[in-house]
Design a protein around this motif. Structure first.
Motif, PDB file in Angstrom:
ATOM      1  N   LEU A  29      78.718 -24.474  20.986  1.00  0.00           N
ATOM      2  CA  LEU A  29      79.195 -23.320  21.747  1.00  0.00           C
ATOM      3  C   LEU A  29      78.228 -22.953  22.865  1.00  0.00           C
ATOM      4  O   LEU A  29      78.659 -22.612  23.969  1.00  0.00           O
ATOM      5  N   LEU A  30      76.947 -23.022  22.587  1.00  0.00           N
ATOM      6  CA  LEU A  30      75.959 -22.732  23.620  1.00  0.00           C
ATOM      7  C   LEU A  30      76.084 -23.709  24.781  1.00  0.00           C
ATOM      8  O   LEU A  30      75.998 -23.322  25.949  1.00  0.00           O
ATOM      9  N   ILE A  31      76.281 -24.968  24.467  1.00  0.00           N
ATOM     10  CA  ILE A  31      76.438 -25.970  25.521  1.00  0.00           C
ATOM     11  C   ILE A  31      77.703 -25.690  26.322  1.00  0.00           C
ATOM     12  O   ILE A  31      77.689 -25.731  27.557  1.00  0.00           O
ATOM     13  N   LEU A  32      78.802 -25.389  25.631  1.00  0.00           N
ATOM     14  CA  LEU A  32      80.054 -25.083  26.328  1.00  0.00           C
ATOM     15  C   LEU A  32      79.924 -23.860  27.222  1.00  0.00           C
ATOM     16  O   LEU A  32      80.398 -23.860  28.363  1.00  0.00           O
TER      17      LEU A  32
ATOM     18  N   PHE B 198      73.243 -11.762  21.191  1.00  0.00           N
ATOM     19  CA  PHE B 198      74.365 -12.561  21.672  1.00  0.00           C
ATOM     20  C   PHE B 198      74.302 -13.980  21.117  1.00  0.00           C
ATOM     21  O   PHE B 198      75.300 -14.512  20.630  1.00  0.00           O
ATOM     22  N   LEU B 199      73.129 -14.601  21.182  1.00  0.00           N
ATOM     23  CA  LEU B 199      72.991 -15.970  20.686  1.00  0.00           C
ATOM     24  C   LEU B 199      73.210 -16.039  19.172  1.00  0.00           C
ATOM     25  O   LEU B 199      73.808 -16.986  18.672  1.00  0.00           O
TER      26      LEU B 199
ATOM     27  N   LEU C 263      76.888 -15.746  18.633  1.00  0.00           N
ATOM     28  CA  LEU C 263      77.528 -16.991  19.046  1.00  0.00           C
ATOM     29  C   LEU C 263      77.349 -18.079  17.994  1.00  0.00           C
ATOM     30  O   LEU C 263      78.266 -18.846  17.724  1.00  0.00           O
ATOM     31  N   ALA C 264      76.182 -18.122  17.398  1.00  0.00           N
ATOM     32  CA  ALA C 264      75.917 -19.133  16.370  1.00  0.00           C
ATOM     33  C   ALA C 264      76.723 -18.855  15.095  1.00  0.00           C
ATOM     34  O   ALA C 264      77.115 -19.782  14.381  1.00  0.00           O
ATOM     35  N   LEU C 265      76.979 -17.589  14.810  1.00  0.00           N
ATOM     36  CA  LEU C 265      77.715 -17.224  13.591  1.00  0.00           C
ATOM     37  C   LEU C 265      79.236 -17.262  13.760  1.00  0.00           C
ATOM     38  O   LEU C 265      79.964 -17.290  12.767  1.00  0.00           O
ATOM     39  N   THR C 266      79.718 -17.261  14.981  1.00  0.00           N
ATOM     40  CA  THR C 266      81.158 -17.193  15.239  1.00  0.00           C
ATOM     41  C   THR C 266      81.969 -18.280  14.542  1.00  0.00           C
ATOM     42  O   THR C 266      82.990 -17.963  13.912  1.00  0.00           O
ATOM     43  N   PRO C 267      81.592 -19.564  14.629  1.00  0.00           N
ATOM     44  CA  PRO C 267      82.420 -20.578  13.948  1.00  0.00           C
ATOM     45  C   PRO C 267      82.551 -20.343  12.446  1.00  0.00           C
ATOM     46  O   PRO C 267      83.627 -20.504  11.882  1.00  0.00           O
ATOM     47  N   GLY C 268      81.462 -19.940  11.814  1.00  0.00           N
ATOM     48  CA  GLY C 268      81.519 -19.673  10.378  1.00  0.00           C
ATOM     49  C   GLY C 268      82.393 -18.489  10.036  1.00  0.00           C
ATOM     50  O   GLY C 268      83.148 -18.507   9.053  1.00  0.00           O
ATOM     51  N   ILE C 269      82.339 -17.441  10.853  1.00  0.00           N
ATOM     52  CA  ILE C 269      83.155 -16.248  10.618  1.00  0.00           C
ATOM     53  C   ILE C 269      84.635 -16.573  10.817  1.00  0.00           C
ATOM     54  O   ILE C 269      85.476 -16.194   9.997  1.00  0.00           O
ATOM     55  N   VAL C 270      84.939 -17.288  11.893  1.00  0.00           N
ATOM     56  CA  VAL C 270      86.338 -17.659  12.153  1.00  0.00           C
ATOM     57  C   VAL C 270      86.859 -18.546  11.032  1.00  0.00           C
ATOM     58  O   VAL C 270      87.994 -18.382  10.567  1.00  0.00           O
TER      59      VAL C 270
ATOM     60  N   SER D 100      65.788  -9.393  26.207  1.00  0.00           N
ATOM     61  CA  SER D 100      65.456 -10.302  25.111  1.00  0.00           C
ATOM     62  C   SER D 100      66.218  -9.928  23.849  1.00  0.00           C
ATOM     63  O   SER D 100      66.750 -10.804  23.159  1.00  0.00           O
ATOM     64  N   VAL D 101      66.282  -8.658  23.551  1.00  0.00           N
ATOM     65  CA  VAL D 101      66.986  -8.203  22.344  1.00  0.00           C
ATOM     66  C   VAL D 101      68.479  -8.473  22.482  1.00  0.00           C
ATOM     67  O   VAL D 101      69.109  -9.025  21.571  1.00  0.00           O
ATOM     68  N   LEU D 102      69.058  -8.105  23.621  1.00  0.00           N
ATOM     69  CA  LEU D 102      70.487  -8.330  23.818  1.00  0.00           C
ATOM     70  C   LEU D 102      70.820  -9.820  23.830  1.00  0.00           C
ATOM     71  O   LEU D 102      71.825 -10.245  23.257  1.00  0.00           O
ATOM     72  N   GLY D 103      69.978 -10.620  24.471  1.00  0.00           N
ATOM     73  CA  GLY D 103      70.193 -12.068  24.489  1.00  0.00           C
ATOM     74  C   GLY D 103      70.108 -12.662  23.097  1.00  0.00           C
ATOM     75  O   GLY D 103      70.897 -13.536  22.733  1.00  0.00           O
TER      76      GLY D 103
END
Length: 87
Positions: A50-53, A22-23, A26-33, A16-19
């Motif tokens: 991204l989650l859907i992809l 990760f999520l 994943l949610a922050l990646t577009p903003g960071i990029v 649960s913690v690792l998931g």
């Protein structure tokens, strides 16, 4: 028993913690990029997309692997011993 119950609980907590991490990543990646590269093309490509992809890619890979495994079976040979008149 008790040890098994504790082991399963501990494993589920770790997953649960690792998931969750990760999520969140994943949610922050577009903003960071977008912040690092000044590219605004990712603006509509949010964490949900991204989650859907990732989900579709994972499911497609799993189905492809299952198809490859099924191709190894000789299905035609399974029906050689059957008498079709009895069906």
């Amino acid at each position: 028993g008790k040890n098994t119950s504790e082991y399963i609980s501990q494993s589920l907590e770790r997953m649960s913690v690792l998931g969750s991490l990760f999520l969140g990543g994943l949610a922050l990646t577009p903003g960071i990029v977008e912040a690092l590269t000044d590219v605004t093309a990712l603006r509509g490509f949010a964490g949900t997309s991204l989650l859907i992809l990732v989900g579709v890619a994972t499911d497609s890979a799993r189905k492809f692997k299952a198809e490859l495994q099924m191709a190894e079976y000789k299905v035609d040979d399974l029906y050689d011993d059957m008498d079709m008149r009895k069906l």
